[in-house]
Design an enzyme around this catalytic site. Structure first.
Site, short mmCIF file in Angstrom:
data_model
loop_
_atom_site.label_atom_id
_atom_site.label_comp_id
_atom_site.label_asym_id
_atom_site.label_seq_id
_atom_site.Cartn_x
_atom_site.Cartn_y
_atom_site.Cartn_z
N ARG A 129 6.83 8.01 -14.33
CA ARG A 129 7.64 8.52 -13.21
C ARG A 129 8.92 7.70 -13.17
O ARG A 129 8.89 6.48 -13.36
CB ARG A 129 6.88 8.41 -11.86
CG ARG A 129 5.67 9.34 -11.75
CD ARG A 129 5.05 9.28 -10.36
NE ARG A 129 5.90 9.94 -9.35
CZ ARG A 129 5.71 9.81 -8.03
NH1 ARG A 129 4.76 8.99 -7.58
NH2 ARG A 129 6.49 10.43 -7.18
N GLN A 147 1.87 13.59 1.89
CA GLN A 147 1.37 12.21 1.90
C GLN A 147 1.19 11.70 3.34
O GLN A 147 0.33 10.88 3.62
CB GLN A 147 2.32 11.27 1.15
CG GLN A 147 2.36 11.44 -0.36
CD GLN A 147 3.45 12.38 -0.83
OE1 GLN A 147 3.76 13.36 -0.13
NE2 GLN A 147 4.04 12.12 -1.99
N ASP A 163 11.44 3.42 -2.88
CA ASP A 163 11.01 3.47 -4.28
C ASP A 163 11.97 2.73 -5.19
O ASP A 163 11.58 2.27 -6.27
CB ASP A 163 10.87 4.93 -4.72
CG ASP A 163 9.67 5.56 -4.02
OD1 ASP A 163 9.81 5.94 -2.85
OD2 ASP A 163 8.59 5.61 -4.63
#
Ligand SMILES: CSC[C@H]1O[C@H](OP(=O)(O)O)[C@H](O)[C@@H]1O
Length: 378
Positions: free
Chosen positions: A102, A218, A259
């Site tokens: 990813r 999520q 992130d």
């Protein structure tokens, strides 16, 4: 994706709300070492553990978000290198496939890089390039990163709680969060959610508002699950309802994870974070990002340089396998968006709080790492 078996989490983790969920653990059964993952795609309905016996199984679990969340991706990546080394697979090949599973969370490549560097150093340093000693070094580095992240999580919770006390004196505040940032993304109790948990335990949190976080939910599936385990007051909302919550004055702060944080302080986080920052600014509400310094990438100058993962359209056009749009509908499905530093009130790290968010203030809190510390094979 490795072997699967349904587990009922041990009572001490289910019954004890203060026991972090076992998102990931290394085990060494007689048949060889494995990485055991709590499959996050099956939560909250089923608590299924995935037993990864090789790197392709782990890469598939990462790509499918069975294991997810920036800090945990770094830990998983490091254990993945150790798994390859201990089982005698091609370590360089494993490192490459893990690091590129990813693209946005810088932690993944960072964790892979750390374990790979330990492996290579041991191989070069040990007499005759002993692969067993090198594999042990990689595993030790993965365990070290795991432990560091657990400590970082506790430190971020302390710093974040102190920041909320300064910004919202008197407590009794209501916090809005987006996506999932608890023990399911961490070696400890998480990043942003760990702050909410600390506030709950101190009796300061009146309510946690949980964005469902389409399309993979999520928030609904994971944050609500973790909030329920903790006993805190929480309410789920559709992402579209956040604006009306601000307008009603029910959001006293927004707290989210990250992130990748670029050198200028701009933040890549789950898609939907940027609109919350704009709403927070319009309503004069603090917008707080909580992330370990392993998420700060000094090698990326600003948000425009961060690769945003584009995920498959079916995640938008289907829900639990059923179509929610006509067959053939094209969907725009970026997994993340970028929030500029100018819209961020504070970034909370394990080393302290950056506010206002400036490149120098951010750099001062981050240990110097090689430029572009996510470059795996550098
Ligand atoms: C603090 S890491 C959690 C971070 O990761 C999530 O992304 P994903 O679920 O796609 O791994 C999201 O951006 C969270 O804020």
């Amino acid at each position: 994706m490795g072997d699967q078996h349904v587990v009922t989490l041990a009572n001490d983790s289910k019954g004890n709300p203060d026991e972090p969920l076992p998102a990931l653990r290394w085990e060494e059964p007689p048949e060889g070492p494995v990485l055991v993952l709590l499959d996050q795609t099956r939560l909250p309905g089923e608590e299924v553990e995935l037993v990864c016996t090789d790197v392709p199984a782990l890469v598939e679990a990462i790509r499918g978000l069975a294991v997810r969340g920036a800090p945990l991706l770094g830990i998983a990546g490091a254990y993945g290198v150790a798994l390859a080394a201990v089982r005698g697979y091609d370590v360089d090949e494993a490192a490459e496939s893990l690091a590129h599973a990813r693209p946005t969370a810088v932690n993944l490549a960072y964790g892979v890089r750390r374990a790979l560097a330990a492996y290579r150093a041991a191989l070069a340093g040990s007499a005759g390039g002993d692969p067993e000693r090198a594999a042990s070094a990689a595993l030790a580095e993965a365990r070290s990163l795991h432990a560091e992240d657990k400590e970082a999580s506790a430190a971020m919770a302390r710093h974040g709680l102190q920041l909320l006390a300064e910004l919202l004196p008197g407590g009794g505040y209501q916090i809005l969060t987006h996506c999932n940032t608890g023990a399911l993304v961490s070696g400890g109790e998480g990043t942003a959610f760990a702050v909410a948990l600390a506030a709950h335990r101190q009796g300061q949190l009146r309510r946690l508002w949980v964005d469902e976080t389409r399309p993979l939910l999520q928030g609904a599936r994971l944050t609500a699950y973790e909030a329920a385990r903790s006993g805190m007051a929480y309410t789920l909302l559709t992402d579209n309802a956040a604006g009306s919550l601000f307008a009603a004055g029910n959001v006293h702060a927004v707290i989210i994870g990250a992130d990748r944080i670029a050198a200028d302080g701009s933040v890549a986080n789950k898609v939907g974070s940027y609109p919350l920052a704009v709403l927070a600014r319009y309503h004069n509400v603090p917008f707080i990002v909580v992330a370990p310094t392993t998420t700060v990438d000094q090698g990326t100058a600003d948000g425009s340089s961060i690769e945003i993962e584009q995920r498959p359209g079916h995640e938008v056009t289907e829900s639990t396998g059923n179509p929610v749009a006509p067959l053939g509908t094209q969907a725009y499905n970026p997994a993340f968006d970028i929030t500029p530093a100018a819209l961020i009130t504070a970034i909370v790290t394990e080393n302290g709080v950056v506010s206002p968010v400036t490149p120098d203030a951010l750099a001062a809190l981050c240990p110097s790492r090689a430029p572009g510390h996510d470059q795996v094979m550098g």
